[in-house]
Write a protein that holds these residues in place. Structure first.
Motif, short mmCIF file in Angstrom:
data_model
loop_
_atom_site.label_atom_id
_atom_site.label_comp_id
_atom_site.label_asym_id
_atom_site.label_seq_id
_atom_site.Cartn_x
_atom_site.Cartn_y
_atom_site.Cartn_z
N CYS A 227 0.84 -1.20 0.00
CA CYS A 227 0.00 0.00 0.00
C CYS A 227 0.88 1.24 0.00
CB CYS A 227 -0.92 0.01 1.22
SG CYS A 227 -2.06 1.41 1.28
N LEU A 228 0.49 2.23 -0.82
CA LEU A 228 1.21 3.50 -0.91
C LEU A 228 0.28 4.68 -0.65
CD1 LEU A 228 3.46 2.87 -4.03
CD2 LEU A 228 4.19 3.00 -1.65
N ASN A 229 0.87 5.74 -0.11
CA ASN A 229 0.08 6.95 0.18
C ASN A 229 -0.18 7.80 -1.06
OD1 ASN A 229 -0.25 6.55 2.96
ND2 ASN A 229 1.79 7.38 3.40
N GLU A 230 0.65 7.66 -2.10
CA GLU A 230 0.53 8.47 -3.31
C GLU A 230 0.90 7.66 -4.54
OE1 GLU A 230 -0.63 11.46 -3.29
OE2 GLU A 230 -0.52 11.98 -1.15
N LYS A 243 -1.68 4.91 -5.90
CA LYS A 243 -2.06 5.12 -4.52
C LYS A 243 -2.97 4.00 -4.04
CE LYS A 243 -4.37 8.51 -1.50
NZ LYS A 243 -4.99 9.86 -1.45
N GLY A 244 -2.77 3.56 -2.79
CA GLY A 244 -3.65 2.58 -2.19
C GLY A 244 -3.12 1.16 -2.26
N THR A 532 4.00 5.80 8.77
CA THR A 532 2.96 5.79 7.74
C THR A 532 2.36 7.17 7.49
OG1 THR A 532 1.26 5.26 9.38
CG2 THR A 532 2.35 3.41 8.30
N GLY A 533 2.90 8.21 8.12
CA GLY A 533 2.37 9.55 7.92
C GLY A 533 2.49 10.00 6.48
N ILE A 552 -1.49 -4.28 6.44
CA ILE A 552 -0.76 -3.84 5.23
C ILE A 552 -0.55 -2.34 5.38
CG2 ILE A 552 -0.73 -3.78 2.72
CD1 ILE A 552 -0.88 -6.58 3.79
N PRO A 553 0.58 -1.91 5.90
CA PRO A 553 0.79 -0.48 6.16
C PRO A 553 0.97 0.32 4.87
CG PRO A 553 2.79 -1.71 6.63
CD PRO A 553 1.73 -2.73 6.33
N CYS A 554 0.42 1.53 4.84
CA CYS A 554 0.60 2.44 3.71
C CYS A 554 1.75 3.39 4.01
CB CYS A 554 -0.68 3.24 3.46
SG CYS A 554 -2.01 2.29 2.70
#
Length: 556
Positions: A227-230, A243-244, A532-533, A552-554
């Motif tokens: 998982c990704l933040n962007e 993202k996601g 994960t911020g 599943i950390p983003c």
């Protein structure tokens, strides 16, 4: 230097991207997963399969005689080498080079690009994994290849090079013998350097893994969810992610853990972000192993065993069955990942990009993370205390005698510190200079200075007596400091330590234009920031970050 690659230090807000590294390096921080996987494999296999594994593993005696943890705790150092070869020094198949986007056997080397300390408490409580940024600028134990300061990852490769030359000069020509003995020297140097940097933390075991291990493990268990933040992409590593949540295969997994830039967006990658990206992958991998039944599939278990035998070396004292019992809980999320902070990015005297660190702060953080109360011994090999002799306030005959100090220890600023410290004994401060790095410390004297020279040599615990030297001016004592030097208790400040405690520039051994000093006192305890911020809350290089071991950390 292009501004496309080097990150600047930021406080929770993006800054323009700048170059961080001059040459590509493949990160291997996911080796904790391999360590856990190999151990879990053993749990589910018959005794014969265990012997099949251990028969093919390379074992090492690099830890022989070192300090060990108390109370049943285990500290396992994970070392991932930046090598395009397998553990025995052989080239990888060409199809693997193609998939890795990492060059061929001529690229890479023996830098320990991955350094993770895995702490497994003896009481069964939550484990802790501490990632050490590979470019932290530290004192290299033993000054391998004559280099006493450098990136923490370099201790291994420098010691390997030094050992190869020494062995060749001694007439050793067998390639296997050269490889085996030089690699042992590399392991010892890297382990000692890490132990020293973390505050003399005992290292009970180690696992060493080469580049191919990650890719092969990912092949066994693919696809894996991350998982990704962007949204992000990077042609250099082959990264192209949205993202996601998403599922990735082995080749994409390599790009996921290698990416350290995104030229098409405002994302600002650093090596520390890549550490966190790889920690997130470890958590995702553990989640997959736990939920997919991989550990009960004989074919997949056999594949993982083969990876371990080709690409792993362990210390000879590691009981894999015992460790498996403790490590089995890791795939259930019973672990927390941390990434150590840096003070800022800088350059060494040769213009190489490095991470400037506060060693005292690192010691305090590591003790905090490992739950070591201040003053509590962490090792079962506590030295037997010896009587402390009275600390002299003066040296007989020192009045009017000039003391020159030559720094051959490789520790920046030491000559200037000793000039100040030893002047309190009655010497007149002379010159503080830097000489070639040497092993032994010596005291020489000129005409009329024998008595204070002999007293100084005795006071400092130097094996040899002071010696007359015609090149030393009359009325002068010359102290030449080697790598073995340690200031006796009660004299001076921290001059006998392994890290720089003085002010950069106090003698000519200090790099020009860099701050290589380490503050002598640590700041207040550091509160970890979530790894994960996102956005303005994304962690920066100066943050101690924390990542949980479940779900599943983003991440960036």
């Amino acid at each position: 230097m292009s501004d496309a690659d080097r990150p600047g230090v930021r406080a929770r807000r993006p800054l323009p991207t700048t170059q961080r590294h001059k040459s590509p390096r493949v990160a291997l921080r996911v080796v904790v997963a391999l360590c856990a996987v190999a151990s879990l494999v053993i749990t589910g296999l018959a005794w014969a399969a265990y012997h099949n594994l251990t028969a093919g593993l390379i074992t090492s005696h690099a830890l022989f005689g070192g300090p060990t943890s108390s109370n049943g705790d285990q500290n396992i150092l994970i070392m991932g080498l930046d090598s395009r070869l397998d553990e025995k020094g052989n080239p990888l198949p060409q199809q693997m080079y193609d998939a890795l986007h990492a060059g061929d056997e001529s690229n890479g080397g023996y830098n320990a690009n991955v350094l993770i300390l895995l702490h497994v408490p003896g009481d069964g409580s939550k484990a802790t994994a501490i990632s050490i940024p590979r470019d932290d600028y530290v004192s290299l134990s033993g000054c391998p290849d004559g280099q006493c300061k450098g990136k923490i990852k370099q201790a291994y490769g420098l010691a390997v090079d030094q050992a190869r030359r020494t062995l060749s000069a001694q007439g050793v020509t067998d390639p296997q013998q050269l490889e085996q003995q030089s690699r042992e020297a590399g392991r010892k140097a890297e382990i000692a350097t890490v132990r020293q940097f973390l505050g003399d933390v005992p290292i009970d075991h180690f696992v060493e893994i080469t580049l191919a291990a990650f890719f092969q493990i990912a092949q066994v268990v693919q696809p894996i969810q991350v998982c990704l933040n962007e949204d992000t992409s990077d042609s250099y590593s082959g990264a192209n992610f949205h993202k996601g949540l998403q599922e990735i295969d082995a080749s994409q997994a390599m790009a996921f853990v290698r990416q350290r830039r995104d030229p098409n967006s405002d994302l600002n990658f650093t090596d520390l972000d890549r550490d966190r990206r790889q920690q997130a992958f470890i958590v995702s991998l553990a989640h997959k192993l736990q939920s997919s039944g991989t550990l009960t599939d004989p074919a997949q278990l056999t594949s993982i065993l083969d990876v371990a035998k080709q690409n792993m070396a362990v210390d000879s004292g590691l009981d894999l069955v015992s460790f498996a019992r403790k490590a089995s809980a890791l795939t259930s999320g019973n672990i927390t990942f941390f990434t150590l902070p840096i003070q800022r990015f800088g350059q060494d005297a040769n213009g190489e990009d490095v991470n400037i660190v506060n060693t005292a702060q690192i010691h305090a953080i590591v003790a905090q993370l490992l739950g070591v109360p201040e003053g509590t011994p962490t090792s079962t090999r506590t030295p037997t205390p010896s009587p402390t002799p009275p600390v002299p306030t003066s040296v007989a005959g020192a009045e009017g005698v000039v003391l020159d100090v030559v720094n051959g220890s490789g520790r920046n600023g030491l000559a200037g510190e000793l000039e100040a410290d030893l002047s309190a004994l009655g010497f007149t401060q002379g010159s503080a200079s830097t000489g070639a790095v040497r092993a032994g410390t010596a005291v020489d004297y000129g005409q009329g200075a024998e008595q204070p020279a002999q007293q100084l040599a005795k006071l400092l615990g130097i094996d040899a007596s002071a010696a007359p030297e015609s090149a030393v001016p009359a009325g002068t004592v010359r102290l030449t400091v080697g790598t073995d030097f340690g200031m006796p208790p009660g004299l001076g400040g921290d001059s006998g330590g392994d890290t720089v405690s003085g002010t950069a520039g106090s003698d000519s051994n200090d790099p020009v234009g860099t701050d290589s000093s380490d503050p002598s006192t640590a700041p207040s305890p550091v509160a970890p920031v979530s790894a994960t911020g996102s956005g303005d809350q994304a962690p920066g290089p100066t943050d101690l970050t924390q990542l949980g071991g479940t779900g599943i950390p983003c991440v960036k």
